[in-house]
Design a protein around this motif. Structure first.
Motif, mmCIF file in Angstrom:
data_model
loop_
_atom_site.group_PDB
_atom_site.id
_atom_site.type_symbol
_atom_site.label_atom_id
_atom_site.label_comp_id
_atom_site.label_asym_id
_atom_site.label_seq_id
_atom_site.Cartn_x
_atom_site.Cartn_y
_atom_site.Cartn_z
ATOM 1 N N ARG A 161 -4.277 97.554 -87.160
ATOM 2 C CA ARG A 161 -2.827 97.548 -87.340
ATOM 3 C C ARG A 161 -2.166 96.576 -86.373
ATOM 4 N NH1 ARG A 161 -1.755 104.108 -87.878
ATOM 5 N NH2 ARG A 161 -2.360 104.287 -90.094
ATOM 6 N N GLU A 162 -2.673 96.500 -85.142
ATOM 7 C CA GLU A 162 -2.051 95.601 -84.181
ATOM 8 C C GLU A 162 -2.240 94.144 -84.582
ATOM 9 O OE1 GLU A 162 -2.052 94.601 -79.436
ATOM 10 O OE2 GLU A 162 -3.839 94.504 -80.667
ATOM 11 N N LEU A 163 -3.413 93.814 -85.113
ATOM 12 C CA LEU A 163 -3.625 92.442 -85.576
ATOM 13 C C LEU A 163 -2.718 92.141 -86.760
ATOM 14 C CD1 LEU A 163 -5.026 89.731 -85.608
ATOM 15 C CD2 LEU A 163 -6.950 90.786 -86.826
ATOM 16 N N GLY A 164 -2.581 93.082 -87.677
ATOM 17 C CA GLY A 164 -1.665 92.903 -88.803
ATOM 18 C C GLY A 164 -2.330 92.264 -90.006
ATOM 19 N N GLY A 165 -1.501 91.704 -90.859
ATOM 20 C CA GLY A 165 -2.021 91.088 -92.076
ATOM 21 C C GLY A 165 -2.666 92.100 -92.992
ATOM 22 N N GLU A 166 -3.740 91.676 -93.648
ATOM 23 C CA GLU A 166 -4.443 92.539 -94.592
ATOM 24 C C GLU A 166 -5.614 93.282 -93.946
ATOM 25 O OE1 GLU A 166 -3.457 93.028 -97.727
ATOM 26 O OE2 GLU A 166 -1.721 91.760 -97.259
ATOM 27 N N TYR A 167 -5.740 93.190 -92.631
ATOM 28 C CA TYR A 167 -6.897 93.777 -91.973
ATOM 29 C C TYR A 167 -6.805 95.295 -91.940
ATOM 30 C CZ TYR A 167 -8.180 89.082 -90.520
ATOM 31 O OH TYR A 167 -8.548 87.754 -90.525
ATOM 32 N N ARG A 168 -7.989 95.931 -92.101
ATOM 33 C CA ARG A 168 -8.100 97.379 -92.094
ATOM 34 C C ARG A 168 -9.173 97.796 -91.091
ATOM 35 N NH1 ARG A 168 -4.099 96.432 -94.098
ATOM 36 N NH2 ARG A 168 -3.292 96.990 -96.169
ATOM 37 N N ALA A 169 -9.248 99.086 -90.841
ATOM 38 C CA ALA A 169 -10.242 99.590 -89.891
ATOM 39 C C ALA A 169 -11.655 99.189 -90.285
ATOM 40 C CB ALA A 169 -10.131 101.105 -89.784
ATOM 41 N N SER A 170 -11.917 99.082 -91.560
ATOM 42 C CA SER A 170 -13.252 98.706 -92.035
ATOM 43 C C SER A 170 -13.620 97.271 -91.675
ATOM 44 C CB SER A 170 -13.338 98.892 -93.550
ATOM 45 O OG SER A 170 -12.324 98.138 -94.208
ATOM 46 N N ASP A 171 -12.644 96.482 -91.230
ATOM 47 C CA ASP A 171 -12.904 95.097 -90.821
ATOM 48 C C ASP A 171 -13.160 94.969 -89.329
ATOM 49 O OD1 ASP A 171 -12.300 94.238 -93.463
ATOM 50 O OD2 ASP A 171 -10.155 94.271 -92.982
ATOM 51 N N VAL A 172 -13.148 96.082 -88.587
ATOM 52 C CA VAL A 172 -13.192 96.065 -87.128
ATOM 53 C C VAL A 172 -14.533 96.591 -86.638
ATOM 54 C CG1 VAL A 172 -12.099 96.892 -84.998
ATOM 55 C CG2 VAL A 172 -10.699 96.401 -87.027
ATOM 56 N N LEU A 173 -15.096 95.906 -85.655
ATOM 57 C CA LEU A 173 -16.337 96.309 -85.011
ATOM 58 C C LEU A 173 -16.080 96.372 -83.503
ATOM 59 C CD1 LEU A 173 -19.448 96.776 -85.112
ATOM 60 C CD2 LEU A 173 -19.703 94.293 -84.931
ATOM 61 N N ILE A 174 -16.230 97.550 -82.895
ATOM 62 C CA ILE A 174 -16.015 97.710 -81.467
ATOM 63 C C ILE A 174 -17.252 97.226 -80.704
ATOM 64 C CG2 ILE A 174 -15.386 99.305 -79.616
ATOM 65 C CD1 ILE A 174 -13.269 98.984 -81.768
ATOM 66 N N VAL A 175 -17.023 96.445 -79.639
ATOM 67 C CA VAL A 175 -18.110 95.905 -78.828
ATOM 68 C C VAL A 175 -17.814 96.179 -77.354
ATOM 69 C CG1 VAL A 175 -18.742 94.109 -80.480
ATOM 70 C CG2 VAL A 175 -17.002 93.621 -78.770
ATOM 71 N N PRO A 176 -18.850 96.190 -76.498
ATOM 72 C CA PRO A 176 -18.659 96.522 -75.081
ATOM 73 C C PRO A 176 -18.190 95.334 -74.247
ATOM 74 C CG PRO A 176 -20.979 96.231 -75.511
ATOM 75 C CD PRO A 176 -20.290 96.097 -76.836
ATOM 76 N N GLY A 177 -16.990 94.839 -74.541
ATOM 77 C CA GLY A 177 -16.424 93.734 -73.775
ATOM 78 C C GLY A 177 -16.453 92.422 -74.524
ATOM 79 N N GLY A 178 -15.566 91.517 -74.099
ATOM 80 C CA GLY A 178 -15.444 90.239 -74.778
ATOM 81 C C GLY A 178 -16.692 89.375 -74.684
ATOM 82 N N GLY A 317 -13.048 97.300 -65.526
ATOM 83 C CA GLY A 317 -13.994 98.330 -65.907
ATOM 84 C C GLY A 317 -13.823 98.865 -67.312
ATOM 85 N N LEU A 318 -12.749 98.500 -67.985
ATOM 86 C CA LEU A 318 -12.544 98.952 -69.367
ATOM 87 C C LEU A 318 -13.226 97.949 -70.294
ATOM 88 C CD1 LEU A 318 -11.184 101.200 -71.026
ATOM 89 C CD2 LEU A 318 -9.245 99.651 -71.340
ATOM 90 N N ARG A 319 -14.531 98.077 -70.425
ATOM 91 C CA ARG A 319 -15.323 97.109 -71.188
ATOM 92 C C ARG A 319 -15.286 97.464 -72.674
ATOM 93 N NH1 ARG A 319 -15.132 93.037 -68.835
ATOM 94 N NH2 ARG A 319 -16.852 92.219 -70.072
ATOM 95 N N ILE A 320 -14.134 97.219 -73.264
ATOM 96 C CA ILE A 320 -13.945 97.475 -74.683
ATOM 97 C C ILE A 320 -13.291 96.252 -75.322
ATOM 98 C CG2 ILE A 320 -12.666 98.821 -76.398
ATOM 99 C CD1 ILE A 320 -14.961 100.382 -75.336
ATOM 100 N N ALA A 321 -13.873 95.800 -76.407
ATOM 101 C CA ALA A 321 -13.313 94.686 -77.162
ATOM 102 C C ALA A 321 -13.599 94.936 -78.641
ATOM 103 C CB ALA A 321 -13.909 93.352 -76.710
#
Length: 470
Positions: A161-178, A317-321
């Motif tokens: 939702r923050e990215l916007g456009g047509e993107y949905r949760a199914s398009d997102v992959l959580i990774v441990p940092g950039g 320390g918040l290794r989330i991307a």
């Protein structure tokens, strides 16, 4: 006693001298002299002193307490000696990975003024939000069980939702940092030996990741308006590259923003070449003035693999991307991540979601941006006041850094060494170039230093320039 800087024998002599001093003259808990004092006393370089202290810490003889100093540690039983020389023979046929990157991310020593840090200091971190979110996350039902390989559903919904456009949760992959996200993309999209187009200069982390996976970074010149589309088009055609890495928003290290008219041309060039664009939006939350341009991913759905990190705006320390993409490439990325670690730790994902959805998060971002703006302006003023010979690439509208060209006759590595000897941490510019540069730069960060510390640091750098121009 004096020790010549730089040689292996000088380092060994310093190591033996300090080891004897610790073991025979100091007691547990007693403080060692500062790095500046040891540098002066032994007439060596701060790099040599820091390396010796790091070795003594690994040996368990000393401990470093940030903000306080270095102290003698409690004695520990010595490990039994083992001959590990066989490892050298076994590893000789394997390519060595770059070791300098981890040195760049080490916290600055307690008595060093930090103008080389890529992270905000603790005064800018939302410690209350982080602590509360982590405490609540640990209590959530199922948080210690297996989560979906793609990541926590609610966190992926928020990021889409923050990215916007047509993107949905199914398009997102959580990774441990950039950095982990970068490594995943390069491994998934490029075979060993393949070309990777990068703007020049570029983030040194992507150069290290490329080296680690065996791909070849190819520089494309950039200026204050970002990568040059005309030269990108030439590079795509001549190299056959299928992946381009960009930081369109406040590029690290220059602070450049990809101009609106260039965005259309960059996407068109990638489309003609059938190439992907990796958009590293590390500074999404770090706008200091003006209205930020939208991500390339909104105009290039299916063409752009979008990388979004939470670390820079929150805490190291918040290794989330997150990697956000559409089409078969997302399946490729998901499979690459699953091979590495199956799934991410639930408590950290829940904590990240708790921070992002907390009522205090918007206030934190506003305060962070305001403080960074003050620090940026303080550094620009200090350079103009105390170091007018320095040439600013531009005054960035966001991010953490100033990109400074050194006066003629100064080398960036020698300058960084001299700065360290003066107790100032800076980042030598050569590490940001895929190939050699005929000009010398340093990156100065205002993320971890107050205005008074910034001015003091710039004043300490001034003699380094005067010595050349004298």
């Amino acid at each position: 006693m004096s020790i010549e800087s730089g040689s292996a024998s000088s380092r060994q002599r310093l190591l033996l001298d300090l080891r004897a001093h610790i073991q025979h003259e100091l007691g547990v808990g007693e403080q060692l002299p500062s790095v500046r004092e040891l540098t002066r006393r032994y007439r060596t370089s701060p790099v040599t002193v820091s390396g010796v202290l790091a070795q003594l810490a690994r040996d368990g003889l000393i401990v470093t307490r940030p903000g306080h100093g270095t102290f003698v540690a409690e004695a520990i039983s010595a490990p039994q000696g083992r001959d590990l020389g066989w490892q050298t023979v076994t590893l000789s046929g394997r390519s060595a990975l770059p070791g300098h990157v981890q040195d760049l991310f080490r916290p600055p020593l307690p008595d060093t003024l930090p103008l080389g840090s890529g992270y905000p200091d603790e005064t800018l971190q939302p410690l209350d939000l982080l602590g509360k979110a982590l405490k609540e996350a640990a209590k959530r039902p199922g948080v210690w069980s297996r989560l979906p390989p793609e990541g926590l559903e609610a966190l992926r919904v928020w990021l889409a939702r923050e990215l916007g456009g047509e993107y949905r949760a199914s398009d997102v992959l959580i990774v441990p940092g950039g950095q982990a996200g970068l490594s995943t993309v390069l491994r998934a999209l490029l075979p060993p030996g393949a070309p990777l187009l990068v703007e020049s200069p570029t983030y040194y982390g992507v150069l290290a990741a490329a080296h680690a996976v065996g791909v070849q970074p190819i520089p494309v010149p950039a200026d204050a308006q970002g990568i040059r589309p005309d030269l990108l088009d030439v590079a795509l055609r001549s190299s056959g590259a299928k992946v381009v890495y960009l930081q369109p928003r406040y590029a690290n290290p220059t602070g450049a923003v990809l101009a609106p008219e260039r965005r259309v041309a960059v996407l068109a060039a990638a489309e003609r070449a059938g190439a992907f664009i990796i958009e590293d939006d590390y500074a999404r939350d770090l706008t200091l003035e003006g209205e930020p341009l939208p991500p390339l991913a909104l105009a290039g759905e299916g063409r752009v693999v979008y990388l979004r990190s939470l670390t820079k705006a929150a805490a190291p320390g918040l290794r989330i991307a997150a990697l956000i993409a559409r089409g078969p490439v997302l399946t490729r990325l998901r499979n690459a991540r699953a091979v590495e670690d199956y799934f991410l730790a639930g408590p950290m994902q829940e904590a990240a979601l708790g921070v992002l959805t907390a009522r205090g998060w918007p206030r934190h971002l506003k305060d962070l941006q305001g403080t960074l703006r003050v620090r940026r302006d303080a550094m620009v003023w200090a350079l103009a006041q105390h170091w007018p010979e320095a040439r600013l690439f531009l005054v960035p509208q966001g991010g953490y850094n100033l990109w400074v060209q050194l006066p003629g006759g100064l080398g960036d590595l020698a300058f960084a060494e001299g700065a360290a000897r003066a107790g100032v941490q800076v980042s030598a510019g050569s590490g940001f170039f895929p190939e050699e540069s005929d000009e010398a730069f340093v990156r100065l960060s205002y993320a971890a230093a107050s205005p008074s510390v910034i001015e003091e640091a710039v004043c300490r750098l001034k003699p380094l320039v005067q010595g050349v121009n004298a």
